[in-house]
Enzyme design. Structure first.
Site, mmCIF file in Angstrom:
data_model
loop_
_atom_site.group_PDB
_atom_site.id
_atom_site.type_symbol
_atom_site.label_atom_id
_atom_site.label_comp_id
_atom_site.label_asym_id
_atom_site.label_seq_id
_atom_site.Cartn_x
_atom_site.Cartn_y
_atom_site.Cartn_z
ATOM 1 N N HIS A 80 -52.112 44.520 59.279
ATOM 2 C CA HIS A 80 -51.982 44.602 60.467
ATOM 3 C C HIS A 80 -50.869 43.572 61.101
ATOM 4 O O HIS A 80 -51.597 43.005 60.945
ATOM 5 C CB HIS A 80 -53.059 45.653 61.090
ATOM 6 C CG HIS A 80 -53.567 46.921 60.770
ATOM 7 N ND1 HIS A 80 -54.062 48.265 61.404
ATOM 8 C CD2 HIS A 80 -53.224 47.494 59.802
ATOM 9 C CE1 HIS A 80 -54.109 49.124 60.632
ATOM 10 N NE2 HIS A 80 -54.406 48.320 58.821
ATOM 11 N N TYR B 180 -55.761 51.607 71.174
ATOM 12 C CA TYR B 180 -56.708 51.449 71.971
ATOM 13 C C TYR B 180 -56.031 51.969 73.034
ATOM 14 O O TYR B 180 -55.082 51.875 73.677
ATOM 15 C CB TYR B 180 -56.704 49.889 72.019
ATOM 16 C CG TYR B 180 -57.301 48.823 71.043
ATOM 17 C CD1 TYR B 180 -56.965 48.177 69.993
ATOM 18 C CD2 TYR B 180 -58.863 48.263 71.094
ATOM 19 C CE1 TYR B 180 -57.426 47.121 69.317
ATOM 20 C CE2 TYR B 180 -59.187 47.072 70.793
ATOM 21 C CZ TYR B 180 -58.579 46.491 69.357
ATOM 22 O OH TYR B 180 -59.113 46.435 68.782
ATOM 23 N N PRO C 173 -66.983 44.238 71.912
ATOM 24 C CA PRO C 173 -66.615 44.475 70.410
ATOM 25 C C PRO C 173 -64.381 44.446 70.985
ATOM 26 O O PRO C 173 -63.684 44.707 69.291
ATOM 27 C CB PRO C 173 -66.834 45.786 69.811
ATOM 28 C CG PRO C 173 -67.708 45.763 70.582
ATOM 29 C CD PRO C 173 -68.055 45.523 71.597
ATOM 30 N N LYS D 238 -64.112 39.969 67.862
ATOM 31 C CA LYS D 238 -64.578 38.484 67.542
ATOM 32 C C LYS D 238 -65.268 38.310 67.356
ATOM 33 O O LYS D 238 -65.415 37.280 66.676
ATOM 34 C CB LYS D 238 -63.819 37.802 69.212
ATOM 35 C CG LYS D 238 -62.834 37.535 69.354
ATOM 36 C CD LYS D 238 -61.835 36.883 68.703
ATOM 37 C CE LYS D 238 -60.414 37.355 69.058
ATOM 38 N NZ LYS D 238 -59.633 38.280 68.399
ATOM 39 N N TYR E 174 -55.766 37.495 69.647
ATOM 40 C CA TYR E 174 -55.983 38.862 68.875
ATOM 41 C C TYR E 174 -56.317 38.475 67.483
ATOM 42 O O TYR E 174 -57.078 38.582 66.415
ATOM 43 C CB TYR E 174 -54.995 39.903 69.095
ATOM 44 C CG TYR E 174 -55.701 41.051 68.440
ATOM 45 C CD1 TYR E 174 -56.692 41.962 69.132
ATOM 46 C CD2 TYR E 174 -55.674 41.910 67.108
ATOM 47 C CE1 TYR E 174 -57.648 42.962 68.491
ATOM 48 C CE2 TYR E 174 -56.246 42.773 66.578
ATOM 49 C CZ TYR E 174 -56.869 43.494 67.214
ATOM 50 O OH TYR E 174 -57.704 44.806 66.825
HETATM 51 P P1 FAD Z 1 -75.739 39.074 62.129
HETATM 52 O O1 FAD Z 1 -74.460 40.325 61.934
HETATM 53 O O2 FAD Z 1 -76.182 40.049 63.617
HETATM 54 O O3 FAD Z 1 -76.916 39.064 61.121
HETATM 55 C C1 FAD Z 1 -77.926 38.389 61.228
HETATM 56 C C2 FAD Z 1 -79.148 38.425 60.063
HETATM 57 O O4 FAD Z 1 -80.379 37.711 60.848
HETATM 58 C C3 FAD Z 1 -79.281 40.299 60.105
HETATM 59 O O5 FAD Z 1 -78.880 40.599 58.259
HETATM 60 C C4 FAD Z 1 -80.796 40.325 60.484
HETATM 61 O O6 FAD Z 1 -81.406 41.275 59.767
HETATM 62 C C5 FAD Z 1 -80.867 38.918 60.017
HETATM 63 N N1 FAD Z 1 -82.237 38.610 61.027
HETATM 64 C C6 FAD Z 1 -82.558 38.953 62.151
HETATM 65 N N2 FAD Z 1 -83.583 38.344 62.762
HETATM 66 C C7 FAD Z 1 -84.403 37.883 61.478
HETATM 67 C C8 FAD Z 1 -85.592 37.687 61.027
HETATM 68 N N3 FAD Z 1 -86.495 37.104 61.780
HETATM 69 N N4 FAD Z 1 -85.909 36.312 59.746
HETATM 70 C C9 FAD Z 1 -84.588 36.619 58.479
HETATM 71 N N5 FAD Z 1 -83.753 37.286 59.020
HETATM 72 C C10 FAD Z 1 -83.737 38.098 60.342
HETATM 73 N N6 FAD Z 1 -66.797 41.278 64.685
HETATM 74 C C11 FAD Z 1 -64.822 41.141 64.361
HETATM 75 O O7 FAD Z 1 -65.226 39.340 63.924
HETATM 76 N N7 FAD Z 1 -64.926 41.812 64.491
HETATM 77 C C12 FAD Z 1 -64.701 43.282 64.302
HETATM 78 O O8 FAD Z 1 -63.843 44.329 64.175
HETATM 79 C C13 FAD Z 1 -65.971 44.164 65.237
HETATM 80 N N8 FAD Z 1 -66.274 45.574 65.151
HETATM 81 C C14 FAD Z 1 -67.447 45.359 65.283
HETATM 82 C C15 FAD Z 1 -67.739 46.485 66.286
HETATM 83 C C16 FAD Z 1 -69.018 47.161 66.058
HETATM 84 C C17 FAD Z 1 -69.360 48.282 66.523
HETATM 85 C C18 FAD Z 1 -70.363 45.760 66.765
HETATM 86 C C19 FAD Z 1 -71.505 46.229 66.827
HETATM 87 C C20 FAD Z 1 -69.556 44.834 65.902
HETATM 88 C C21 FAD Z 1 -67.955 44.242 66.037
HETATM 89 N N9 FAD Z 1 -68.540 42.569 65.407
HETATM 90 C C22 FAD Z 1 -67.128 43.205 65.374
HETATM 91 C C23 FAD Z 1 -69.101 41.470 65.568
HETATM 92 C C24 FAD Z 1 -70.183 41.330 64.247
HETATM 93 O O9 FAD Z 1 -70.832 42.572 63.893
HETATM 94 C C25 FAD Z 1 -71.102 40.672 64.626
HETATM 95 O O10 FAD Z 1 -70.609 39.146 65.260
HETATM 96 C C26 FAD Z 1 -71.153 39.274 63.842
HETATM 97 O O11 FAD Z 1 -72.364 40.684 62.048
HETATM 98 C C27 FAD Z 1 -71.869 38.455 63.614
HETATM 99 O O12 FAD Z 1 -72.915 37.703 62.562
HETATM 100 P P2 FAD Z 1 -73.802 37.077 62.119
HETATM 101 O O13 FAD Z 1 -74.021 36.514 60.802
HETATM 102 O O14 FAD Z 1 -73.656 36.368 62.936
HETATM 103 O O15 FAD Z 1 -74.749 38.006 62.548
HETATM 104 C C1 DHB Z 2 -62.703 47.449 64.793
HETATM 105 C C2 DHB Z 2 -64.019 47.107 65.270
HETATM 106 C C3 DHB Z 2 -63.542 46.255 66.901
HETATM 107 O O1 DHB Z 2 -64.538 45.714 67.215
HETATM 108 C C4 DHB Z 2 -62.281 46.930 66.772
HETATM 109 O O2 DHB Z 2 -61.851 45.711 68.237
HETATM 110 C C5 DHB Z 2 -61.335 46.719 66.274
HETATM 111 C C6 DHB Z 2 -61.943 47.975 65.394
HETATM 112 C C7 DHB Z 2 -62.959 48.438 63.431
HETATM 113 O O3 DHB Z 2 -64.604 48.648 63.334
HETATM 114 O O4 DHB Z 2 -62.426 49.008 62.640
#
Ligand code: FAD
Ligand code: DHB
Length: 394
Positions: free
Chosen positions: A72, A203, A295, A299, A387
Site C-alpha cells: 500500500h 481510518y 494498535p 507498530k 507510519y
Molecule cells: P506475542 O505475539 O504476544 O508472542 C508471545 C508468545 O509467548 C506467545 O505465543 C505466547 O503464547 C508465548 N508465551 C506467553 N507466556 C508464555 C510462557 N509462560 N511460556 C512460554 N511461552 C509463553 N502490530 C503491528 O506491527 N502492525 C499491526 O497492524 C498490528 N495490529 C494489531 C492489531 C490488533 C488487534 C492487536 C491485538 C495487535 C496488533 N499489533 C500490530 C501488535 C502485534 O500483534 C504484537 O505487537 C506482536 O504480536 C508482538 O509480538 P511478540 O512476539 O513480542 O509477542
Molecule cells: C491492521 C491493524 C492495525 O492495528 C492497523 O493500525 C491497521 C491495520 C490490520 O489488522 O489489518
C-alpha cells in the site's frame, strides 16, 4: 539440556530471533506455552513496515509475503464525512507498507525453523527463569502438564513471551521501571468473507467512535470498530456490528462498506506500556514483553522485529569477537525507537478515537488536528514517515 540462546515465546519476536541467530550459526531453543495450531491461528496484526518486509526478504522468509501480501502506498483518513489520502509513497521518497497477516508471518517462520531442524517446544508449562546475573542462566519448564521439571542451561535468555509472560517479571523490581497508560477504548476486530471495499486502509473518526477498514485477501477483509473496553463480544451480533460499521464509514455519496458472513470476532483493550530496562544480566526482553502500543499506529509487531535485529546482531558480535558493546547498549538503542513509536501510537489513537468524556472544546481540537494533518504537507509528511517506520539508529 543446553544451548547457546534460550528463547521464551514463539511469537514474531521469538521466532524471528531464532531464525536470525541460525543464519549466524548460533543455536537456540524456543519454549512456547501454546500449540503450533494456536499460534498459527491467532488473528492479530496486518501492517508490516518497509523495514520489517526488507528484513524478512533479506533473510529468506519473504517469498509467500511477496506473493500474497499487498503493498500500500497510502492510507485514507475519514472525518466530517470526507476522505483525505495520505500519499505515503510520495511523502517518504517511495517507502510503503505491506498488508500481510501476522499469523502468516508466524507460519512462514515456524516452517523455516522446523525445516532447518530447530527445536521448538510447544505446549510447555511452568516456565521460569533463574541465575540471570550469572554467565549460565537457566530456564525451567515442563514438557507435559504433570511431567517432571526440566532445566535448560544457556548463555543468554531472550524473553519474547509477550505482555503476560514470566520474563519481564524475572527482572528484580528495584531495577525495573514500568510506565503505562490505559485508554478508555477497545477494538472489536472482525474477519469477514466479503470482497475488498477499498485498495487502501481507511481510518475513520466518527461521532459514534473510531472505525478502521483493512484488508486481508480478495475474499476476506479485516475491520475494527471502537467499543467500550469492558464490553463483551457476546453483546455484538453480526447484525449489530455491520449496522455500527455502516453508521461510521458509509459516505453521503452512496459509498458503502460491503457486509457478509463474519468468520471471527473479538475485543481487545488498549494500553501503552514501556519497561525500562529491557535487559538484566543475561536476560534480554524483546517485543510485547518489554513494550505495548495501542494498535492504531500498527507498530507492535514492527517494534518487535526492530528489537530482534539489534539483539541478534549483539549476540552474534558476542560470539564472533567477544565484543559485548552492542549487547550492553541493547536497551538504550531499542528504547529510543520504542518511545518514538509510543509517541506516534498515542497520537494516532487520541486523534482518531472519540473520548466520550471529552468536552466540546476537546472535540474541536481533535478535528482541527485531523484537518491540519491532512491539509499541511509538513504534518502529512510527519504522519507518513512514522507510519512507514522510522529508521533504526544504532
Ligand atoms: P506475542 O505475539 O504476544 O508472542 C508471545 C508468545 O509467548 C506467545 O505465543 C505466547 O503464547 C508465548 N508465551 C506467553 N507466556 C508464555 C510462557 N509462560 N511460556 C512460554 N511461552 C509463553 N502490530 C503491528 O506491527 N502492525 C499491526 O497492524 C498490528 N495490529 C494489531 C492489531 C490488533 C488487534 C492487536 C491485538 C495487535 C496488533 N499489533 C500490530 C501488535 C502485534 O500483534 C504484537 O505487537 C506482536 O504480536 C508482538 O509480538 P511478540 O512476539 O513480542 O509477542
Ligand atoms: C491492521 C491493524 C492495525 O492495528 C492497523 O493500525 C491497521 C491495520 C490490520 O489488522 O489489518
Amino acid at each position: 539440556m543446553q544451548t547457546q540462546v534460550g528463547i521464551i515465546g514463539a511469537g514474531p519476536a521469538g521466532l524471528l530471533l531464532s531464525h536470525l541467530l541460525h543464519l549466524q550459526g548460533i543455536e537456540s531453543i524456543i519454549f512456547e506455552s501454546r500449540s503450533r495450531e494456536e499460534i498459527e491461528g491467532t488473528i492479530r496484526a496486518g501492517v508490516l513496515e518497509q523495514g520489517t518486509v526488507d528484513l524478512l526478504n533479506a533473510t529468506g522468509v519473504g517469498e509467500r509475503m511477496m506473493k500474497e501480501g499487498h503493498v500500500h502506498h497510502g492510507i485514507e483518513l475519514q472525518f466530517n464525512g470526507k476522505r483525505h489520502r495520505i500519499n505515503m509513497g510520495e511523502l517518504t521518497g517511495g517507502k510503503n507498507i505491506t498488508v500481510y497477516a501476522q499469523h502468516e508471518v508466524i507460519k512462514d517462520l515456524v516452517a523455516a525453523r522446523l525445516q532447518a531442524g530447530a527445536k521448538i517446544y510447544f505446549n510447555v508449562s511452568d516456565v521460569s527463569l533463574h541465575d540471570l546475573d550469572s554467565t549460565t542462566p537457566k530456564i525451567h519448564f515442563r514438557q507435559e502438564k504433570e511431567g517432571e521439571l526440566l532445566e535448560l542451561t544457556c548463555d543468554f535468555i531472550a524473553g519474547c513471551d509477550g505482555f503476560h509472560g514470566p520474563s519481564r517479571k524475572a527482572i528484580p523490581k528495584e531495577v525495573r521501571i514500568e510506565k503505562q497508560k490505559i485508554y478508555p477504548f477497545g477494538w472489536l476486530g472482525i474477519l469477514a468473507k466479503t470482497p475488498p471495499v477499498n485498495p487502501e486502509l481507511i481510518y475513520t473518526n466518527h461521532e459514534r467512535g473510531f472505525a478502521l477498514l483493512s484488508t486481508r485477501s480478495p475474499e476476506v477483509q479485516r475491520h475494527y470498530i471502537q467499543v467500550d473496553p469492558s464490553d463483551h463480544i457476546d453483546n455484538w451480533s453480526d447484525d449489530r456490528i455491520w449496522t455500527e460499521l455502516h453508521a461510521r464509514v458509509d459516505m453521503a455519496d452512496g459509498w458503502t462498506v460491503k457486509d457478509g458472513p463474519i468468520i471471527q470476532k473479538n475485543i481487545v483493550s488498549m494500553r501503552s506500556f514501556v519497561c525500562e530496562t529491557m535487559q538484566y544480566g543475561r536476560l534480554f526482553l524483546a517485543g510485547d514483553a518489554a513494550h505495548i502500543v495501542p494498535p492504531t499506529g500498527a507498530k507492535g509487531l514492527n517494534l518487535a522485529a526492530a528489537d530482534i535485529q539489534v539483539l541478534a546482531r549483539g549476540i552474534s558480535e558476542y560470539y564472533q569477537s567477544s565484543n559485548e558493546n552492542l549487547l550492553e547498549r541493547y536497551s538504550e538503542i531499542c528504547l529510543r525507537r520504542v518511545w518514538k513509536a509510543q509517541r506516534f501510537s498515542y497520537w494516532m489513537t487520541t486523534m482518531l478515537h472519540r473520548n466520550f468524556e471529552h468536552s466540546p472544546f476537546d472535540a474541536g481540537i481533535q478535528l482541527a488536528e485531523l484537518d491540519y494533518v491532512t491539509s499541511s504537507n509538513a504534518a502529512s509528511k510527519s504522519l507518513a514517515e512514522n507510519y512507514v517506520g522510522l529508521p533504526l539508529e544504532w
